[in-house]
Scaffold this active site. Structure first.
Site, PDB file in Angstrom:
ATOM      1  N   HIS A   1       0.821  -1.213   0.000  1.00 43.38           N
ATOM      2  CA  HIS A   1       0.000   0.000   0.000  1.00 43.38           C
ATOM      3  C   HIS A   1       0.863   1.274   0.000  1.00 43.38           C
ATOM      4  CE1 HIS A   1       1.191   0.619   4.155  1.00 43.38           C
ATOM      5  NE2 HIS A   1       0.965  -0.681   4.339  1.00 43.38           N
TER       6      HIS A   1
ATOM      7  N   ARG B   1      -5.733   1.327   4.263  1.00 40.32           N
ATOM      8  CA  ARG B   1      -4.559   1.784   3.515  1.00 40.32           C
ATOM      9  C   ARG B   1      -4.341   0.968   2.243  1.00 40.32           C
ATOM     10  NH1 ARG B   1      -2.795  -0.546   8.384  1.00 40.32           N
ATOM     11  NH2 ARG B   1      -1.180  -2.176   8.295  1.00 40.32           N
TER      12      ARG B   1
ATOM     13  N   GLU C   1      -2.394  -7.637   7.026  1.00 42.55           N
ATOM     14  CA  GLU C   1      -1.018  -7.639   7.513  1.00 42.55           C
ATOM     15  C   GLU C   1      -0.919  -8.541   8.737  1.00 42.55           C
ATOM     16  OE1 GLU C   1       1.999  -7.692   7.212  1.00 42.55           O
ATOM     17  OE2 GLU C   1       2.770  -5.640   7.170  1.00 42.55           O
ATOM     18  N   LEU C   2       0.296  -8.999   9.039  1.00 39.61           N
ATOM     19  CA  LEU C   2       0.507  -9.768  10.259  1.00 39.61           C
ATOM     20  C   LEU C   2       0.072  -8.942  11.462  1.00 39.61           C
ATOM     21  CD1 LEU C   2       2.484 -11.298   8.268  1.00 39.61           C
ATOM     22  CD2 LEU C   2       3.803 -11.855  10.310  1.00 39.61           C
TER      23      LEU C   2
ATOM     24  N   ARG D   1      10.297  -1.471  26.123  1.00 36.40           N
ATOM     25  CA  ARG D   1       9.195  -2.195  26.764  1.00 36.40           C
ATOM     26  C   ARG D   1       9.452  -3.691  26.917  1.00 36.40           C
ATOM     27  NH1 ARG D   1       3.568   0.625  24.622  1.00 36.40           N
ATOM     28  NH2 ARG D   1       4.366   2.764  24.525  1.00 36.40           N
TER      29      ARG D   1
END
Length: 208
Positions: free
Chosen positions: A9, A58, A82-83, A99
């Site tokens: 995209h 998108r 998408e994954l 994180r």
């Protein structure tokens, strides 16, 4: 045989910061909209027989101008999502390092065995996308199909189809450019890579 033109995209608002965009519906930038228009210009001379896209906006917004230019109705398949990047969705690499540093290090070492925490197994993603292409190929046995999807999905799909170890997808295909053309041919269960990351500009179809 069926030819597929795989397109990531257009550019999104997360592109500049290199944020991982998985299932979050991120809008296109003005440049991304322009990339969709350039894809439509290319599509006019491409001899397309069908256009498919991921359900995410998108991808649909990138595919829509090409479909309008060719007089085709774009079709959407959830197997082209998408994954899912789990806890990494929406984060930059540095934010992930802050994180969950150990999980990120493991992911960078082997993104298949150690996919991002809470994320989707790339093997399952590659299999669902390959199943989608197989169904389209049966429907379009002599077709030329534009398929608008996502960077990681296309990279794991390519590895799956041309039999490259899936764990190498980030090394073998380090980048798919927004709006660029990657073309494959599927014939008798075999896949050939015809071009990779080619700018979308008006040109005759690849040799058949």
């Amino acid at each position: 045989m069926t030819d597929f033109i795989l397109v990531r995209h257009g550019e999104t608002v997360w592109h500049a910061e290199n944020r991982y965009a998985g299932r979050t519906d991120v809008p296109l930038t003005e440049h991304g909209v322009q990339q969709a228009a350039e894809l439509a210009d290319w599509a006019l001379t491409a001899g397309l027989t069908a256009i498919w896209s991921s359900p995410l906006a998108r991808a649909r917004l990138t595919a829509a101008p090409a479909a309008a230019a060719c007089g085709l109705t774009p079709r959407v398949d959830e197997r082209l999502y998408e994954l899912d990047f789990g806890q990494g969705d929406g984060l930059t690499r540095e934010e992930m390092r802050q994180r969950f540093p150990e999980q990120l290090a493991a992911f960078l070492d082997d993104p298949v065995e150690n996919h991002l925490p809470g994320g989707e197994d790339p093997r399952k993603a590659a299999a669902r996308a390959a199943d989608c292409l197989a169904d389209i190929a049966r429907e379009q046995p002599h077709g030329r199909v534009l398929l608008v999807a996502h960077s990681t999905l296309v990279r794991v799909l390519l590895c799956h189809l041309i039999r490259i170890p899936l764990a190498d997808y980030r090394r073998v295909f380090p980048q798919l450019l927004n709006g660029a053309l990657t073309e494959i041919r599927i014939e008798d269960g075999q896949t050939a890579l015809l071009r990779l990351n080619t700018p979308a500009s008006p040109q005759p179809p690849a040799f058949r």
